[in-house]
Design a protein around this motif. Structure first.
Motif, PDB file in Angstrom:
ATOM      1  N   GLN A  63       0.829  -1.206   0.000  1.00  0.00           N
ATOM      2  CA  GLN A  63       0.000   0.000   0.000  1.00  0.00           C
ATOM      3  C   GLN A  63       0.862   1.253   0.000  1.00  0.00           C
ATOM      4  O   GLN A  63       0.549   2.237  -0.686  1.00  0.00           O
ATOM      5  CB  GLN A  63      -0.895  -0.004   1.227  1.00  0.00           C
ATOM      6  CG  GLN A  63      -1.753   1.246   1.384  1.00  0.00           C
ATOM      7  CD  GLN A  63      -2.592   1.204   2.643  1.00  0.00           C
ATOM      8  OE1 GLN A  63      -3.011   0.146   3.082  1.00  0.00           O
ATOM      9  NE2 GLN A  63      -2.835   2.353   3.238  1.00  0.00           N
TER      10      GLN A  63
ATOM     11  N   ALA B 262       0.844   4.006  -2.972  1.00  0.00           N
ATOM     12  CA  ALA B 262       0.516   5.398  -2.664  1.00  0.00           C
ATOM     13  C   ALA B 262       1.633   6.341  -3.113  1.00  0.00           C
ATOM     14  O   ALA B 262       1.368   7.412  -3.688  1.00  0.00           O
ATOM     15  CB  ALA B 262       0.271   5.549  -1.166  1.00  0.00           C
TER      16      ALA B 262
ATOM     17  N   MET C  81      -3.582   7.859   1.623  1.00  0.00           N
ATOM     18  CA  MET C  81      -3.239   6.448   1.846  1.00  0.00           C
ATOM     19  C   MET C  81      -1.995   6.286   2.705  1.00  0.00           C
ATOM     20  O   MET C  81      -1.820   5.237   3.347  1.00  0.00           O
ATOM     21  CB  MET C  81      -3.044   5.756   0.498  1.00  0.00           C
ATOM     22  CG  MET C  81      -4.316   5.592  -0.318  1.00  0.00           C
ATOM     23  SD  MET C  81      -3.996   4.870  -1.938  1.00  0.00           S
ATOM     24  CE  MET C  81      -3.347   3.266  -1.458  1.00  0.00           C
TER      25      MET C  81
ATOM     26  N   THR D  95       0.384   1.191   6.234  1.00  0.00           N
ATOM     27  CA  THR D  95       1.443   2.164   5.949  1.00  0.00           C
ATOM     28  C   THR D  95       1.740   3.027   7.171  1.00  0.00           C
ATOM     29  O   THR D  95       2.891   3.372   7.437  1.00  0.00           O
ATOM     30  CB  THR D  95       1.023   3.046   4.765  1.00  0.00           C
ATOM     31  OG1 THR D  95       0.682   2.206   3.660  1.00  0.00           O
ATOM     32  CG2 THR D  95       2.137   3.962   4.353  1.00  0.00           C
TER      33      THR D  95
END
Length: 360
Positions: free
Chosen positions: A10, A14, A128, A134
């Motif tokens: 992720q 992002a 994100m 993250t």
């Protein structure tokens, strides 16, 4: 899985969403600025002015074009900084994530003037970076992928347990290995060497003492970082000095300056601005450049002192200056020298050896 944990997918998605969206947003902003003078764009703006909510505001065509041009430049500058900070976010820089969050409103507001959907994509990528996993990766906390975080099945205490040997095959016994016979001692048949005793037994060699290295000894400062900071200091001093000299001329001998300028360039277009307006603009520009130069010089000093956030701020500041110089070179080609200095500075500050030195 705290400091050396792998980067979540992720976070990678992002960061590349921010980088790709920012690059396309810069190109879209400049394409929008370059087409404002076309007949098609002017007809579109006239139609926008004749419809609500701008129909009764009294805004003219030139005012709307100026507003769009300023918003596009703001979007391009913020997107350029976001692309650089996106690369830093891939390297787990918390200060880059914070700077991206502060730039997100500028990207979104300026992106409205580009007639594209890339500004919301950049903002979505920034959002994100604050979501799990993250967020845990940036904080240094352990994170688990979705497959590992699913709860396991509970053990049924009432289930019939399988009987070993009947329901399940019995475990084979390990074979018994007899002990090995003791090894016979053998006398050395070779002559005693320089490191042996007279009875044949070798003497222990004394290791040479190694030079003591202090664990707190600082690593050598990269030459690329020193070169980048020197370029920043020299460029800041040069530009600030030139602007201060120009402001001094404007304050002391304004009439003589404009008379000489008109004599050398009789076809100079001042866009309807008077001499007083040009002098005031020069004073304001000098103040902005002076403050910016001092801030960049201070950031360079802090970067030399191994402050990671100062290096990132210096990269962003230099990239924004380079973007402004890129637009200014269309008016004055001599500014390409400063543009090259800005590009070289950004490249030096983003080198792998410089990044590794800041992470030690």
């Amino acid at each position: 899985m705290s400091q050396n944990a792998p980067r979540p997918g992720q976070a990678t998605f992002a960061a590349w969403l921010i980088i790709g969206g920012s690059v396309i947003l810069v190109l879209t902003a400049w394409q929008r600025i370059s087409t404002l003078h076309t007949l098609e764009a002017q007809e579109e703006l006239q139609r926008v002015l004749s419809e609500p909510p701008l129909s009764g505001t009294g805004v003219g065509l030139e005012g709307l074009k100026t507003t769009i041009r300023v918003l596009c430049m703001v979007a391009a500058a913020a997107a350029t900084a976001s692309a650089i900070l996106g690369v830093q976010a891939l390297q787990k820089s918390t200060s880059a994530r914070l700077a991206l969050t502060l730039l997100a409103p500028l990207v979104l507001v300026g992106g409205f003037a580009t007639r594209g959907f890339f500004a919301p994509l950049v903002v979505a990528g920034v959002a994100m970076l604050w979501l799990r996993p993250t967020r845990d990766w940036f904080a240094g906390r352990p994170w688990l992928p979705a497959s590992a975080s699913t709860p396991s099945r509970r053990h049924d205490p009432f289930a019939v347990q399988p009987r070993e040997g009947i329901d399940t095959p019995a475990k084979p016994e390990a074979p018994v290995v007899p002990p090995a016979p003791p090894a016979q001692e053998s006398r050395p048949t070779t002559q005693p060497g320089p490191h042996s005793s007279p009875y044949g037994a070798p003497l222990p060699e004394t290791p040479e003492p190694e030079p003591a290295v202090s664990p707190y000894a600082p690593a050598k400062r990269p030459g690329a970082l020193i070169s980048a900071c020197v370029i920043v200091w020299v460029s800041s001093a040069l530009v600030s000095g030139m602007m201060l000299l120009l402001s001094l001329v404007m304050a002391v001998a304004r009439d003589d300056f404009f008379a000489e300028l008109e004599r050398q360039q009789a076809d100079l277009d001042t866009q309807g601005m008077t001499e007083a307006d040009l002098a005031t603009g020069t004073f304001v520009m000098t103040a902005i450049i002076l403050v910016w130069s001092v801030a960049a010089s201070v950031l360079a000093v802090l970067a030399i002192r191994r402050q990671q956030w100062a290096r990132i701020a210096l990269v962003v500041s230099t990239a924004v200056v380079g973007l402004l110089l890129l637009a200014a070179t269309l008016v004055n080609p001599l500014l390409v020298v400063l543009l090259g200095a800005a590009l070289v500075t950004v490249w030096l500050l983003l080198r792998s050896d410089v990044s590794a030195w800041f992470k030690r």
